[in-house]
Design an enzyme around this catalytic site. Structure first.
Site, PDB file in Angstrom:
ATOM      1  N   ARG A   2       0.827  -1.210   0.000  1.00 36.92           N
ATOM      2  CA  ARG A   2       0.000   0.000   0.000  1.00 36.92           C
ATOM      3  C   ARG A   2       0.858   1.255   0.000  1.00 36.92           C
ATOM      4  O   ARG A   2       0.531   2.249  -0.662  1.00 36.92           O
ATOM      5  CB  ARG A   2      -0.938   0.009   1.213  1.00 36.92           C
ATOM      6  CG  ARG A   2      -2.176  -0.838   1.051  1.00 36.92           C
ATOM      7  CD  ARG A   2      -3.215  -0.491   2.103  1.00 36.92           C
ATOM      8  NE  ARG A   2      -2.738  -0.711   3.460  1.00 36.92           N
ATOM      9  CZ  ARG A   2      -2.808  -1.871   4.103  1.00 36.92           C
ATOM     10  NH1 ARG A   2      -3.325  -2.931   3.506  1.00 36.92           N
ATOM     11  NH2 ARG A   2      -2.364  -1.984   5.332  1.00 36.92           N
ATOM     12  N   GLN A  42      -2.635  15.757  15.697  1.00 38.32           N
ATOM     13  CA  GLN A  42      -3.308  14.698  14.958  1.00 38.32           C
ATOM     14  C   GLN A  42      -2.466  14.251  13.766  1.00 38.32           C
ATOM     15  O   GLN A  42      -2.884  13.364  13.023  1.00 38.32           O
ATOM     16  CB  GLN A  42      -4.674  15.202  14.482  1.00 38.32           C
ATOM     17  CG  GLN A  42      -5.624  15.543  15.625  1.00 38.32           C
ATOM     18  CD  GLN A  42      -6.883  16.251  15.141  1.00 38.32           C
ATOM     19  OE1 GLN A  42      -6.909  17.471  15.004  1.00 38.32           O
ATOM     20  NE2 GLN A  42      -7.918  15.489  14.877  1.00 38.32           N
ATOM     21  N   ASN A  43      -1.302  14.862  13.590  1.00 38.87           N
ATOM     22  CA  ASN A  43      -0.456  14.581  12.428  1.00 38.87           C
ATOM     23  C   ASN A  43       0.558  13.491  12.736  1.00 38.87           C
ATOM     24  O   ASN A  43       0.961  13.295  13.878  1.00 38.87           O
ATOM     25  CB  ASN A  43       0.245  15.860  11.982  1.00 38.87           C
ATOM     26  CG  ASN A  43      -0.755  16.930  11.575  1.00 38.87           C
ATOM     27  OD1 ASN A  43      -1.803  16.627  11.018  1.00 38.87           O
ATOM     28  ND2 ASN A  43      -0.446  18.179  11.870  1.00 38.87           N
ATOM     29  N   HIS A  58      -2.571  10.270  16.830  1.00 44.84           N
ATOM     30  CA  HIS A  58      -2.747   9.332  15.721  1.00 44.84           C
ATOM     31  C   HIS A  58      -1.446   8.628  15.354  1.00 44.84           C
ATOM     32  O   HIS A  58      -1.367   7.974  14.318  1.00 44.84           O
ATOM     33  CB  HIS A  58      -3.330  10.051  14.501  1.00 44.84           C
ATOM     34  CG  HIS A  58      -4.718  10.544  14.723  1.00 44.84           C
ATOM     35  ND1 HIS A  58      -5.277  11.593  14.029  1.00 44.84           N
ATOM     36  CD2 HIS A  58      -5.677  10.128  15.588  1.00 44.84           C
ATOM     37  CE1 HIS A  58      -6.517  11.801  14.447  1.00 44.84           C
ATOM     38  NE2 HIS A  58      -6.772  10.931  15.392  1.00 44.84           N
ATOM     39  N   CYS A 101       7.777  -7.422  19.469  1.00 43.96           N
ATOM     40  CA  CYS A 101       8.365  -6.381  20.301  1.00 43.96           C
ATOM     41  C   CYS A 101       9.654  -6.850  20.976  1.00 43.96           C
ATOM     42  O   CYS A 101       9.650  -7.880  21.661  1.00 43.96           O
ATOM     43  CB  CYS A 101       7.343  -5.952  21.349  1.00 43.96           C
ATOM     44  SG  CYS A 101       7.950  -4.751  22.550  1.00 43.96           S
ATOM     45  N   THR A 157      -7.096  22.268  12.566  1.00 45.60           N
ATOM     46  CA  THR A 157      -7.862  21.043  12.790  1.00 45.60           C
ATOM     47  C   THR A 157      -9.306  21.240  12.359  1.00 45.60           C
ATOM     48  O   THR A 157      -9.904  22.290  12.631  1.00 45.60           O
ATOM     49  CB  THR A 157      -7.801  20.592  14.266  1.00 45.60           C
ATOM     50  OG1 THR A 157      -8.628  19.438  14.434  1.00 45.60           O
ATOM     51  CG2 THR A 157      -8.250  21.688  15.215  1.00 45.60           C
ATOM     52  N   ASN A 199      -7.401  28.872  11.549  1.00 40.68           N
ATOM     53  CA  ASN A 199      -7.843  27.973  10.485  1.00 40.68           C
ATOM     54  C   ASN A 199      -8.454  28.804   9.358  1.00 40.68           C
ATOM     55  O   ASN A 199      -9.329  29.628   9.619  1.00 40.68           O
ATOM     56  CB  ASN A 199      -8.880  26.976  11.017  1.00 40.68           C
ATOM     57  CG  ASN A 199      -9.043  25.763  10.120  1.00 40.68           C
ATOM     58  OD1 ASN A 199      -9.073  25.878   8.904  1.00 40.68           O
ATOM     59  ND2 ASN A 199      -9.151  24.589  10.732  1.00 40.68           N
ATOM     60  N   ALA A 248      -1.807  29.100   9.600  1.00 39.65           N
ATOM     61  CA  ALA A 248      -1.028  29.169  10.840  1.00 39.65           C
ATOM     62  C   ALA A 248       0.349  29.763  10.603  1.00 39.65           C
ATOM     63  O   ALA A 248       0.897  30.454  11.470  1.00 39.65           O
ATOM     64  CB  ALA A 248      -0.906  27.770  11.448  1.00 39.65           C
TER      65      ALA A 248
END
Length: 257
Positions: free
Chosen positions: A73, A111-112, A129, A161, A202, A227, A245
């Site tokens: 992917r 969130q990036n 995220h 792990c 956001t 924004n 920003a």
């Protein structure tokens, strides 16, 4: 694009008077560095379609096969890979790092997944995220650079792990996957601590992140939105900038010097 000086002064005053200011940062800030967004007009999901909503369950069902498909992917979305490899922190990332160093910004909830905040110099970050360049154990939440994990040699099974032997996946949070418990707890803790929150780039439609400003507001925190587009939280904010920003935040930094 001009920014109202009275709004800049008000935003700077909110930061200057706050005892604990934090930021909630979304895809808009990275778009200014050339990183394509996922949602919205021109976003990657518009072009390629949304990811499988059962993605995490498919990972649990057959982790080795999931990894084989994930590697393919990545190859099928070259524009994202190229954008992330070539992207550089922009003026907004740099300004946030400066605000942290000056003591005005205590923490960033982002969130990036692109690592641009860290590359700009910010230290105190919760990546709700995940991070595209990290791998994470789903048992103990151990995170390490993805280059330390062998994802290519899957004949003997999926990656495990080094700390606890649990299953390892990429750190980015997929559909159907719970937000890692350690990160989510820290986001709520930061929200409870803050008396000012900047909402930067956001869309304020993805939960649980979109709920953090509401919780902060209920506790009496000031909200500042940066924004170019209106969001569901715009009416709740004390100051709203309809500008990128990278235009607004350096001006705020200059007023605080």
């Amino acid at each position: 694009m001009t920014v109202e000086q009275v709004d800049l002064r008000q935003a700077a005053a909110i930061l200057d008077e706050a005892t604990y200011a934090i930021s909630l940062v979304g895809a808009g800030i990275s778009a200014e560095s050339g990183v394509p967004t996922f949602r919205g007009e021109g976003g990657l999901w518009k072009k390629y379609g949304e990811p499988d909503h059962r993605g995490y369950q498919r990972f649990l069902d057959d982790p080795a096969e999931w990894w084989r498909q994930a590697i393919e992917r990545r190859k099928s979305m070259p524009e994202l890979s190229e954008a992330l490899l070539t992207a550089e922190p922009n003026a907004a990332h740099v300004a946030l790092a400066q605000l942290e160093r000056s003591g005005h910004m205590k923490h960033i909830i982002t969130q990036n997944i692109d690592d641009l905040h860290q590359r700009a110099g910010t230290m105190n970050i919760s990546e709700i995220h995940g991070n595209r360049y990290k791998a994470r154990c789903i048992r103990c939440n151990d995170r390490r650079d993805a280059s330390e994990i062998d994802f290519e040699n899957l004949e003997d099974g999926p990656p495990t792990c080094p700390a606890c032997g649990g299953l390892v996946k990429n750190d980015t949070v997929m559909f159907g996957e719970p937000i890692p418990s350690d990160v989510l707890a820290e986001c709520y803790r930061q929200t409870d601590l803050c008396d000012a929150m900047f909402l930067i780039g956001t869309s304020a439609v993805v939960y649980p992140a979109a709920d953090f400003p509401v919780q902060a507001l209920r506790r009496g925190a000031k909200l500042v939105e940066v924004n170019p587009e209106e969001t569901p939280l715009s009416p709740l904010c004390d100051v709203v900038f309809r500008a990128p920003a990278g235009t607004v935040l350096p001006e705020v930094v200059n007023l605080l010097k």
